[in-house]
Design a protein around this motif. Sequence first.
Motif, PDB file in Angstrom:
ATOM      1  N   ASP A  77       0.774  -1.293  -0.099  1.00 31.11           N
ATOM      2  CA  ASP A  77      -0.014  -0.010   0.022  1.00 31.11           C
ATOM      3  C   ASP A  77       0.927   1.164  -0.173  1.00 31.11           C
ATOM      4  O   ASP A  77       2.145   1.277  -0.072  1.00 31.11           O
ATOM      5  CB  ASP A  77      -0.913   0.077   1.180  1.00 31.11           C
ATOM      6  CG  ASP A  77      -1.935  -0.919   1.068  1.00 31.11           C
ATOM      7  OD1 ASP A  77      -2.808  -1.233   2.071  1.00 31.11           O
ATOM      8  OD2 ASP A  77      -2.390  -1.608   0.030  1.00 31.11           O
ATOM      9  N   SER A  78       0.118   2.252  -0.099  1.00 30.40           N
ATOM     10  CA  SER A  78       0.940   3.822  -0.064  1.00 30.40           C
ATOM     11  C   SER A  78       0.305   4.585   1.084  1.00 30.40           C
ATOM     12  O   SER A  78      -0.879   4.277   1.499  1.00 30.40           O
ATOM     13  CB  SER A  78       0.598   4.413  -1.396  1.00 30.40           C
ATOM     14  OG  SER A  78       1.285   3.601  -2.436  1.00 30.40           O
ATOM     15  N   ARG A  94       0.858   8.899   2.679  1.00 28.76           N
ATOM     16  CA  ARG A  94       1.414  10.122   2.232  1.00 28.76           C
ATOM     17  C   ARG A  94       1.503  10.952   3.549  1.00 28.76           C
ATOM     18  O   ARG A  94       0.474  11.164   4.214  1.00 28.76           O
ATOM     19  CB  ARG A  94       0.801  11.195   1.575  1.00 28.76           C
ATOM     20  CG  ARG A  94       1.641  12.381   0.972  1.00 28.76           C
ATOM     21  CD  ARG A  94       0.824  13.048  -0.067  1.00 28.76           C
ATOM     22  NE  ARG A  94      -0.111  13.934   0.538  1.00 28.76           N
ATOM     23  CZ  ARG A  94      -0.486  15.063  -0.106  1.00 28.76           C
ATOM     24  NH1 ARG A  94      -0.290  15.495  -1.138  1.00 28.76           N
ATOM     25  NH2 ARG A  94      -1.582  15.877   0.420  1.00 28.76           N
ATOM     26  N   ARG A 122      11.033   4.064  -3.975  1.00 31.06           N
ATOM     27  CA  ARG A 122       9.690   3.971  -3.184  1.00 31.06           C
ATOM     28  C   ARG A 122       9.029   5.259  -2.656  1.00 31.06           C
ATOM     29  O   ARG A 122       7.953   5.296  -2.670  1.00 31.06           O
ATOM     30  CB  ARG A 122       9.973   2.706  -2.420  1.00 31.06           C
ATOM     31  CG  ARG A 122      10.262   1.553  -2.863  1.00 31.06           C
ATOM     32  CD  ARG A 122       9.904   0.397  -1.792  1.00 31.06           C
ATOM     33  NE  ARG A 122      10.820   0.493  -0.476  1.00 31.06           N
ATOM     34  CZ  ARG A 122      10.325   0.570   0.614  1.00 31.06           C
ATOM     35  NH1 ARG A 122       8.894   0.432   0.719  1.00 31.06           N
ATOM     36  NH2 ARG A 122      11.061   0.904   1.830  1.00 31.06           N
ATOM     37  N   PHE A 123      10.024   5.893  -2.189  1.00 30.67           N
ATOM     38  CA  PHE A 123       9.390   7.182  -1.270  1.00 30.67           C
ATOM     39  C   PHE A 123      10.095   8.436  -2.154  1.00 30.67           C
ATOM     40  O   PHE A 123      11.035   8.299  -2.876  1.00 30.67           O
ATOM     41  CB  PHE A 123      10.083   7.067  -0.073  1.00 30.67           C
ATOM     42  CG  PHE A 123       9.643   6.180   1.094  1.00 30.67           C
ATOM     43  CD1 PHE A 123       9.006   5.080   0.772  1.00 30.67           C
ATOM     44  CD2 PHE A 123      10.058   6.287   2.337  1.00 30.67           C
ATOM     45  CE1 PHE A 123       8.389   4.145   1.541  1.00 30.67           C
ATOM     46  CE2 PHE A 123       9.744   5.330   3.136  1.00 30.67           C
ATOM     47  CZ  PHE A 123       9.035   4.185   2.712  1.00 30.67           C
ATOM     48  N   GLU A 147       5.795  10.865   0.221  1.00 35.80           N
ATOM     49  CA  GLU A 147       5.191   9.840  -0.336  1.00 35.80           C
ATOM     50  C   GLU A 147       5.680   8.499  -0.249  1.00 35.80           C
ATOM     51  O   GLU A 147       6.611   8.471  -0.827  1.00 35.80           O
ATOM     52  CB  GLU A 147       4.719  10.415  -2.021  1.00 35.80           C
ATOM     53  CG  GLU A 147       3.708   9.547  -2.835  1.00 35.80           C
ATOM     54  CD  GLU A 147       2.463   9.638  -2.279  1.00 35.80           C
ATOM     55  OE1 GLU A 147       1.902  10.849  -1.889  1.00 35.80           O
ATOM     56  OE2 GLU A 147       1.476   8.901  -2.502  1.00 35.80           O
ATOM     57  N   MET A 148       5.030   7.481   0.395  1.00 37.38           N
ATOM     58  CA  MET A 148       5.542   6.141   0.334  1.00 37.38           C
ATOM     59  C   MET A 148       4.555   5.063  -0.321  1.00 37.38           C
ATOM     60  O   MET A 148       3.543   5.075  -0.048  1.00 37.38           O
ATOM     61  CB  MET A 148       5.625   6.103   2.071  1.00 37.38           C
ATOM     62  CG  MET A 148       6.182   7.095   2.716  1.00 37.38           C
ATOM     63  SD  MET A 148       6.260   6.642   4.558  1.00 37.38           S
ATOM     64  CE  MET A 148       4.615   6.435   5.031  1.00 37.38           C
ATOM     65  N   ASN A 149       5.329   4.746  -1.236  1.00 36.30           N
ATOM     66  CA  ASN A 149       4.582   3.735  -1.920  1.00 36.30           C
ATOM     67  C   ASN A 149       5.348   2.208  -1.837  1.00 36.30           C
ATOM     68  O   ASN A 149       6.322   2.220  -1.084  1.00 36.30           O
ATOM     69  CB  ASN A 149       4.980   3.933  -3.495  1.00 36.30           C
ATOM     70  CG  ASN A 149       3.991   5.187  -3.910  1.00 36.30           C
ATOM     71  OD1 ASN A 149       3.090   5.601  -3.479  1.00 36.30           O
ATOM     72  ND2 ASN A 149       4.736   6.116  -4.863  1.00 36.30           N
ATOM     73  N   SER A 150       4.592   0.973  -2.290  1.00 33.85           N
ATOM     74  CA  SER A 150       5.064  -0.012  -2.026  1.00 33.85           C
ATOM     75  C   SER A 150       5.695  -0.462  -0.691  1.00 33.85           C
ATOM     76  O   SER A 150       6.922  -0.892  -0.545  1.00 33.85           O
ATOM     77  CB  SER A 150       6.330  -0.646  -3.144  1.00 33.85           C
ATOM     78  OG  SER A 150       5.964  -0.298  -4.512  1.00 33.85           O
ATOM     79  N   LEU A 151       4.841  -0.049   0.392  1.00 33.20           N
ATOM     80  CA  LEU A 151       5.195  -0.246   1.570  1.00 33.20           C
ATOM     81  C   LEU A 151       5.544  -1.436   2.086  1.00 33.20           C
ATOM     82  O   LEU A 151       4.788  -2.544   1.543  1.00 33.20           O
ATOM     83  CB  LEU A 151       4.332   0.529   2.535  1.00 33.20           C
ATOM     84  CG  LEU A 151       4.364   1.988   2.719  1.00 33.20           C
ATOM     85  CD1 LEU A 151       3.036   2.471   2.805  1.00 33.20           C
ATOM     86  CD2 LEU A 151       5.558   2.493   3.324  1.00 33.20           C
TER      87      LEU A 151
END
Length: 124
Positions: A16-17, A19, A67-68, A82-86
């Motif tokens: 998940d992502s 912010r 990723r971030f 913004e944090m993706n592919s946590l």
Amino acid sequence: QVHLVESGGGLVRAGDSLRLSCAASGRTTGSYATGWFRQAPGKGRDFVASIRWSDSRTYYASSVQGRFTISRDNAKNTVYLEMNSLRPEDTAVYYCAADSRGSASYASAEYDYWGQGTQVTVSS
């Protein structure tokens, strides 16, 4: 004096992502830099990312590179992460910090002001 307030943390699943936001108030100038750090239970406070206000140059820890994304909204005096592919290993309390010298350093000791932190928990 600079006051920082983080928001946007929460509980998410792996992949998940989220912010995170860091709103700054007080005596801020264009020479500052903002950094994000994180601290997992039983561990030290680690550098995540930073941005220089003067030219918006950004820096990332290798563990989050790609990723971030750190960014800044000048009008709102707010820095975002913004944090993706946590991943579960991203679980930590995330802190934003301001560096009045604008170095955007990897070292937490270079930062003068800190927010209270926001919890990010990533379940597997």
